[in-house]
Scaffold this motif. Structure first.
Motif, PDB file in Angstrom:
ATOM      1  N   PHE A  80      -7.727   6.323 -11.779  1.00 44.22           N
ATOM      2  CA  PHE A  80      -7.310   5.452 -10.684  1.00 44.22           C
ATOM      3  C   PHE A  80      -6.118   6.129 -10.014  1.00 44.22           C
ATOM      4  N   GLU A  81      -6.382   6.941  -9.001  1.00 44.33           N
ATOM      5  CA  GLU A  81      -5.366   7.790  -8.380  1.00 44.33           C
ATOM      6  C   GLU A  81      -4.124   7.036  -7.886  1.00 44.33           C
ATOM      7  N   PRO A  82      -4.242   5.858  -7.246  1.00 37.50           N
ATOM      8  CA  PRO A  82      -3.016   5.185  -6.798  1.00 37.50           C
ATOM      9  C   PRO A  82      -2.055   4.844  -7.936  1.00 37.50           C
ATOM     10  N   ALA A  83      -2.582   4.760  -9.164  1.00 39.17           N
ATOM     11  CA  ALA A  83      -1.739   4.404 -10.307  1.00 39.17           C
ATOM     12  C   ALA A  83      -0.948   5.592 -10.835  1.00 39.17           C
ATOM     13  N   LYS A  84      -1.221   6.791 -10.329  1.00 42.81           N
ATOM     14  CA  LYS A  84      -0.578   7.966 -10.913  1.00 42.81           C
ATOM     15  C   LYS A  84       0.939   7.985 -10.763  1.00 42.81           C
ATOM     16  N   LYS A  85       1.485   7.205  -9.847  1.00 45.84           N
ATOM     17  CA  LYS A  85       2.941   7.162  -9.653  1.00 45.84           C
ATOM     18  C   LYS A  85       3.577   5.872 -10.200  1.00 45.84           C
ATOM     19  N   ILE A  86       2.778   5.004 -10.809  1.00 47.11           N
ATOM     20  CA  ILE A  86       3.301   3.755 -11.363  1.00 47.11           C
ATOM     21  C   ILE A  86       4.057   4.053 -12.659  1.00 47.11           C
ATOM     22  N   PRO A  87       5.255   3.482 -12.857  1.00 46.58           N
ATOM     23  CA  PRO A  87       6.006   3.722 -14.091  1.00 46.58           C
ATOM     24  C   PRO A  87       5.228   3.260 -15.331  1.00 46.58           C
ATOM     25  N   VAL A  88       5.282   4.075 -16.378  1.00 47.95           N
ATOM     26  CA  VAL A  88       4.578   3.788 -17.620  1.00 47.95           C
ATOM     27  C   VAL A  88       5.573   3.877 -18.776  1.00 47.95           C
TER      28      VAL A  88
END
Length: 123
Positions: A80-88
């Protein structure tokens, strides 16, 4: 299954910050890169914001050329490409079955984790 411990792995500075109430977060893209580039299973998470897809019959079509490829039975990773910058923020769960009770009644984590725990951690 009961979770008995949550473990946090990381750089000492980030672990000290965690103890003091601060969270250091990475992002999915960084976790992908660690495991993909270093090829050390468990050091990153190649499945963060991703899934393994199984298909009985798969057809792919290019948006730009409209070329279609028939793959039949397939397995692939979908990110899920848009999630690649979401903090984890990641922690590792240790279940009761991965521990042994010592004579003093305290729990000790087994040196070799149960196969199902490792499989759950790698999903």
């Amino acid at each position: 299954m009961n979770i008995k411990f949550l473990l946090k792995f990381g750089q000492r500075i980030h672990l000290e910050d965690f103890v003091n109430g601060f969270l250091y977060c990475s992002n999915a893209e960084q976790l992908w890169k660690i495991e993909d580039e270093q090829s050390i299973k468990g050091q990153g998470d190649t499945l963060e914001a991703s899934a393994i897809m199984y298909a009985q019959n798969m057809t792919l079509q290019s948006k730009t050329t409209n070329i279609t490829v028939q793959l039949g039975q397939s397995k692939g990773k979908v990110r899920f490409e848009p999630a690649k910058k979401i903090p984890v923020f990641c922690m590792f769960a240790v279940y009761e079955e991965d521990c042994i009770y010592q004579n003093n009644g305290k729990l000790k984590i087994k040196e070799t984790l149960n196969k199902s725990t490792v499989e759950k951690a790698n999903r």
